[in-house]
Write a protein that holds these residues in place. Structure first.
Motif, short mmCIF file in Angstrom:
data_model
loop_
_atom_site.label_atom_id
_atom_site.label_comp_id
_atom_site.label_asym_id
_atom_site.label_seq_id
_atom_site.Cartn_x
_atom_site.Cartn_y
_atom_site.Cartn_z
N PRO A 1 -6.71 -4.39 11.29
CA PRO A 1 -5.92 -3.21 10.95
C PRO A 1 -5.11 -2.71 12.13
N GLY B 1 0.01 -1.45 7.72
CA GLY B 1 -0.36 -2.86 7.66
C GLY B 1 -1.26 -3.30 8.80
N ASP C 1 -5.65 0.15 -2.72
CA ASP C 1 -6.01 1.09 -1.67
C ASP C 1 -4.93 2.15 -1.48
N GLY C 2 -3.67 1.77 -1.69
CA GLY C 2 -2.61 2.77 -1.65
C GLY C 2 -2.77 3.80 -2.75
N ALA D 1 -3.33 -8.56 -0.02
CA ALA D 1 -2.19 -7.90 -0.66
C ALA D 1 -2.56 -7.19 -1.95
N ARG E 1 -5.94 0.28 7.05
CA ARG E 1 -7.26 0.89 6.98
C ARG E 1 -8.35 -0.18 7.01
N ALA F 1 0.38 3.77 6.08
CA ALA F 1 0.14 2.42 5.54
C ALA F 1 1.00 1.43 6.33
N ALA G 1 0.83 -1.20 0.00
CA ALA G 1 0.00 0.00 0.00
C ALA G 1 0.86 1.25 0.00
N ALA H 1 -8.41 -4.60 6.29
CA ALA H 1 -7.66 -5.79 5.90
C ALA H 1 -8.36 -6.51 4.77
N GLY I 1 -4.31 0.59 2.75
CA GLY I 1 -3.92 -0.82 2.85
C GLY I 1 -4.58 -1.52 4.01
N ASP I 2 -3.94 -2.58 4.49
CA ASP I 2 -4.49 -3.37 5.58
C ASP I 2 -4.60 -2.58 6.87
N ALA J 1 -4.48 -4.10 -1.20
CA ALA J 1 -3.64 -3.08 -0.57
C ALA J 1 -3.00 -2.17 -1.61
#
Length: 429
Positions: free
Chosen positions: A263, A118, A297-298, A291, A286, A116, A14, A288, A283-284, A294
């Motif tokens: 998260p 994780g 989402d990034g 991968a 925010r 981000a 992310a 989960a 990412g996760d 993520a």
């Protein structure tokens, strides 16, 4: 004065995706990562001098190669600082980091920030989970990826979730297949969820490849099974397991446990939407969603920052909501398929490892005790992890989170007084 950069915290999929999107739009980026190299947990790189890299799905290799190529193509606009730990935001709105190499704390005022960091693993505590030889599945996978070597001796994997067969297959390919994989869920009890998983177009092919590896190495994969307790046994562990309706003991060197991820939001500062310096999660950390999601989402977070700063419209970020929703639906179906009823642990079961507090200590608190009272009077979540591990356990057992899981105070991680004494602030970086 030099251009003030956008801050990205976390060098996993992310964070790398967000940073690449921002630099491709012509902005400067400060990307910090606590490890010595980018990658995060899913793309953890093999340490220097380690064995050959551990096997991983081809799509993960392709995704990471594409991200690193994008970052390399705009290297002049991105400042990557590894071995640098995000500590939080001080009372003056400055973002604080510890540079572990120089042993200094740095303060910066970015134009915007994307966090981000994780997810964190969760476990369902049972007697003996804190013993030497017991480790989370994610932690064991990171060690395998870094060293290229599997743990020595018999290994048992127990808990719930897709990470169990993934690590089991990697251990088998690395030369030490586990003695068994115990999945707590009973997916045959949720045929509707299974059907949605098959029809979702998600990573079902990857799951099939794991199953093929386990079958080839004759690794038993048992559903409706769990580890009940562990106790020392010579240089290993004696693990009592329930498989179906029967109970049996397994003698292993390592017990690897895992019950999903949540998260990592501990102490993350999220100001009001109209704040001068926007802060977004990605990412996760925010949500989960895996991968692949993520990476999307990034990019979503980066596009939102660009829109906020007047460099783009909000349409780009909105266009990513549909694939993110597909990932969300997949995770929901997976959670339904693997759902299992939660049972209260025995009184002696450790809940807070840092402070040595048991379930009996938690149960002794008044039923109407507030989260703050649980923390201060019960002494849960006051140790080095500040509730990152025991917080989700207590929330599941008492239906209330510890204050540490949401309080935006700093430092988020332990930091030496010597490093704080060398705090340096450069408003132009």
């Amino acid at each position: 004065m030099a251009e003030v950069p956008i801050l990205v915290v976390g060098g996993g999929p992310a964070g790398a995706s967000a940073a690449a999107t921002l630099v491709e739009a012509g902005l400067r980026v400060l990307l910090i990562e606590q490890r010595d190299r980018l990658g995060g947990a899913i793309h953890r790189q093999t340490a220097s001098g380690a064995e050959s890299p551990v096997w991983r799905p081809a799509r993960h290799r392709r995704n990471w190669a594409a991200l690193t190529a994008r970052l390399g193509a705009a290297a002049e606009r991105i400042d990557i600082r590894t071995q640098t730990v995000f500590l939080g935001v001080d009372g003056e709105g400055r973002f604080l980091f510890e540079d572990r190499r120089s042993e200094r704390v740095l303060a910066r005022r970015p134009r915007a920030a994307i966090i981000a960091v994780g997810a964190i693993e969760t476990i369902r505590p049972f007697p003996g989970w804190e013993l030497p030889g017991v480790m989370t599945v994610g932690g064991a996978q990171v060690l395998l990826k870094e060293t290229g070597r599997p743990p020595a001796g018999p290994v048992l994997i127990a808990g719930s979730g897709p990470l169990l067969p993934a690590l089991a297959a990697q251990l088998a390919r690395a030369g030490n297949p586990p003695v068994a994989v115990l999945e707590r869920g009973r997916p045959w009890r949720a045929p509707g969820a299974l059907a949605r998983l098959i029809l979702s177009g998600g990573p079902t092919g990857e799951a099939a490849s794991y199953a093929a590896v386990l079958a080839a190495h004759r690794v038993p994969y048992r559903c409706g099974a769990s580890a009940l307790r562990a106790e020392p046994d010579g240089d290993g562990l004696k693990v009592a397991c329930r498989i179906g309706t029967s109970e049996q003991s397994l003698h292993v060197r390592h017990l690897l446990i895992h019950d999903g991820i949540v998260p990592n939001r501990t102490g993350i500062p999220l100001p009001a939407p109209e704040a001068a310096v926007p802060v977004l999660q990605a990412g996760d950390g925010r949500e989960a969603l895996g991968a692949d999601a993520a990476i999307l989402d990034g990019r979503r977070a980066a596009l939102q920052v660009l829109a906020r700063l007047g460099h783009a419209s909000t349409a780009g970020a909105a266009s990513l909501e549909r694939p993110l929703q597909r990932a969300r639906d997949f995770q929901a179906a997976l959670a339904e398929a693997l759902h299992s009823a939660r049972v209260a642990p025995s009184p002696e079961t450790l809940i807070c490892r840092c402070e040595g507090r048991s379930y009996a200590d938690l149960a002794a608190l008044a039923e109407d005790a507030s989260a703050r009272e649980i923390r201060l009077m019960g002494r849960f979540g006051l140790g080095a992890c500040q509730g990152r591990l025991c917080g989700p356990m207590i929330e599941a057992l008492r239906a209330q989170p510890l204050p540490a899981t949401s309080s935006p105070r700093w430092p988020l991680r332990p930091v030496s007084v010597a490093a704080l004494a060398h705090l340096t602030a450069d408003e132009t970086e």
